[in-house]
Design an enzyme around this catalytic site. Structure first.
Site, PDB file in Angstrom:
ATOM      1  N   ASN A  16      -4.996  10.072 -10.477  1.00 53.41           N
ATOM      2  CA  ASN A  16      -5.175   8.663 -10.100  1.00 53.41           C
ATOM      3  C   ASN A  16      -6.295   8.082 -10.966  1.00 53.41           C
ATOM      4  O   ASN A  16      -7.452   8.513 -10.875  1.00 53.41           O
ATOM      5  CB  ASN A  16      -5.546   8.597  -8.627  1.00 53.41           C
ATOM      6  CG  ASN A  16      -5.259   7.269  -7.958  1.00 53.41           C
ATOM      7  OD1 ASN A  16      -5.462   7.140  -6.760  1.00 53.41           O
ATOM      8  ND2 ASN A  16      -4.789   6.278  -8.686  1.00 53.41           N
ATOM      9  N   ASN A  68      -7.361  -3.405  -7.273  1.00 49.93           N
ATOM     10  CA  ASN A  68      -6.173  -2.878  -7.930  1.00 49.93           C
ATOM     11  C   ASN A  68      -6.101  -3.394  -9.363  1.00 49.93           C
ATOM     12  O   ASN A  68      -6.820  -4.323  -9.751  1.00 49.93           O
ATOM     13  CB  ASN A  68      -4.918  -3.305  -7.174  1.00 49.93           C
ATOM     14  CG  ASN A  68      -4.836  -2.706  -5.790  1.00 49.93           C
ATOM     15  OD1 ASN A  68      -5.064  -1.510  -5.608  1.00 49.93           O
ATOM     16  ND2 ASN A  68      -4.504  -3.535  -4.801  1.00 49.93           N
ATOM     17  N   CYS A  77      -8.901   3.816  -0.854  1.00 49.24           N
ATOM     18  CA  CYS A  77      -8.502   4.632  -1.999  1.00 49.24           C
ATOM     19  C   CYS A  77      -9.230   5.968  -1.869  1.00 49.24           C
ATOM     20  O   CYS A  77     -10.399   6.091  -2.254  1.00 49.24           O
ATOM     21  CB  CYS A  77      -8.848   3.955  -3.321  1.00 49.24           C
ATOM     22  SG  CYS A  77      -8.359   4.947  -4.760  1.00 49.24           S
ATOM     23  N   ARG A 217       0.846  -0.618  -4.037  1.00 49.81           N
ATOM     24  CA  ARG A 217       0.694  -2.061  -3.906  1.00 49.81           C
ATOM     25  C   ARG A 217      -0.393  -2.549  -4.868  1.00 49.81           C
ATOM     26  O   ARG A 217      -1.530  -2.105  -4.811  1.00 49.81           O
ATOM     27  CB  ARG A 217       0.312  -2.382  -2.448  1.00 49.81           C
ATOM     28  CG  ARG A 217       0.070  -3.833  -2.140  1.00 49.81           C
ATOM     29  CD  ARG A 217      -0.424  -4.013  -0.710  1.00 49.81           C
ATOM     30  NE  ARG A 217      -1.720  -3.372  -0.480  1.00 49.81           N
ATOM     31  CZ  ARG A 217      -2.461  -3.566   0.610  1.00 49.81           C
ATOM     32  NH1 ARG A 217      -2.030  -4.345   1.578  1.00 49.81           N
ATOM     33  NH2 ARG A 217      -3.623  -2.953   0.758  1.00 49.81           N
ATOM     34  N   CYS A 225      -1.763   8.967  -5.231  1.00 49.47           N
ATOM     35  CA  CYS A 225      -2.260   7.997  -4.260  1.00 49.47           C
ATOM     36  C   CYS A 225      -2.677   8.784  -3.023  1.00 49.47           C
ATOM     37  O   CYS A 225      -1.833   9.334  -2.310  1.00 49.47           O
ATOM     38  CB  CYS A 225      -1.186   6.973  -3.907  1.00 49.47           C
ATOM     39  SG  CYS A 225      -1.721   5.765  -2.644  1.00 49.47           S
ATOM     40  N   SER A 227      -4.131   7.877  -0.102  1.00 50.88           N
ATOM     41  CA  SER A 227      -3.737   7.373   1.214  1.00 50.88           C
ATOM     42  C   SER A 227      -2.244   7.552   1.452  1.00 50.88           C
ATOM     43  O   SER A 227      -1.796   7.780   2.585  1.00 50.88           O
ATOM     44  CB  SER A 227      -4.153   5.908   1.383  1.00 50.88           C
ATOM     45  OG  SER A 227      -3.583   5.089   0.385  1.00 50.88           O
TER      46      SER A 227
END
Length: 291
Positions: A16, A68, A77, A217, A225, A227
């Site tokens: 990430n 983002n 995050c 998103r 990701c 979460s």
């Protein structure tokens, strides 16, 4: 470049792509325009910016604002939080950390750069907590599908809120066989999700292993990701597909997710440093440190 420049670290958490920006000594915020400019540069392309601010509450190590790559704000995050812990531990080594994010307080513990654990809190499953535009009594599987109505490719996803909204489709086969880049952006903005949504495809390999891909998103397809990994695990447990502790394999690496007896989610994984520099929070201009 101006005197407004602030230090930043380019990092990644299980792939990430993260920018940790230190704005503790300025009242400035990183603008949406700066975030977009940074993402458009191949050196600083990112999934989330973790904007570290002076704590506004006693006992808190830092306040964190999350951006983002499209310049919008995110609520959570986990991979980025691990990067913040790794970065802050260099200047103040200790075992436990407490941060304030948009949804509330976030605890983390430091063992080493290869093992940082973030307490992602208690998941929410109520339709109005996720939130959804209409009421669904059972959020382990809502009426939503990908593909023709009489022969959907994917259908009946689980939904949850892990600081931000998540939609998990359960794939009977390899997650790479699905065109997430095509339907991810459409479902992110689906009317059933008034605050938009993270869209994931999960394949349950065993009681303790999930393979996952995510359209985030405001960021698009990412290598990881945190979460979403948490959402996949708790939704899988609710459907009795996995045990409460499982490895979630993402394109960028593995995360260990545990849904504890007190209903909190613990996420453990790596944080890796790439390079450091200075950036202008208004324009997104930056310079790399030598070396």
């Amino acid at each position: 470049m101006s005197e407004m420049n602030v230090p930043f670290w380019k990092m990644n958490g299980a792939g990430n792509q993260i920018i940790v920006a230190d704005i503790r000594e300025t009242a400035s915020k990183i603008s949406s325009e700066a975030a977009i400019a940074l993402d458009q540069n191949s050196e600083t392309k990112f999934d989330q910016i973790m904007e570290v601010r002076k704590p506004g509450t006693p006992g808190v190590d830092a306040d964190i604002r999350i951006l983002n790559s499209d310049g919008s704000e995110a609520e959570a995050c986990g991979n980025g939080t691990r990067c913040v812990v790794s970065w802050m531990n260099k200047e103040n080594p200790k075992d436990t950390w407490l941060f304030r994010t948009k949804p509330g307080l976030l605890n983390a513990s430091y063992d080493s750069d290869a093992k940082i654990t973030v307490d992602m809190g208690v998941p929410k499953f109520g339709w109005d907590e996720i939130p959804l535009e209409e009421e669904f009594a059972d959020t382990t599987g809502i009426e939503l599908q990908v593909g023709p109505i009489d022969n959907p490719v994917l259908h009946t996803p689980s939904v949850a809120n892990i600081g931000n909204p998540h939609c998990i489709f359960w794939a009977p086969e390899d997650v790479w066989t699905y065109e997430l880049d095509r339907f991810g952006p459409m479902l992110e903005f689906h009317p059933v999700f008034p605050e938009r949504c993270n869209i994931s495809i999960a394949n349950v390999v065993s009681r303790n292993h999930i393979i996952l891909r995510t359209w985030e998103r405001g960021a698009g397809i990412t290598q990881a990701c945190g979460s979403a990994a948490c959402a996949a695990l708790v939704c899988a447990v609710r459907k009795d597909l996995t045990d409460p502790v499982a490895t979630v394999t993402l394109p960028g690496g593995d995360l260990l997710i545990e849904w504890t007896e007190n209903a909190r989610i613990l996420m453990t994984g790596p944080a890796e440093f790439e390079f450091a520099g200075m950036l202008n929070p208004v324009t997104g201009e930056f310079t790399r440190e030598a070396g």
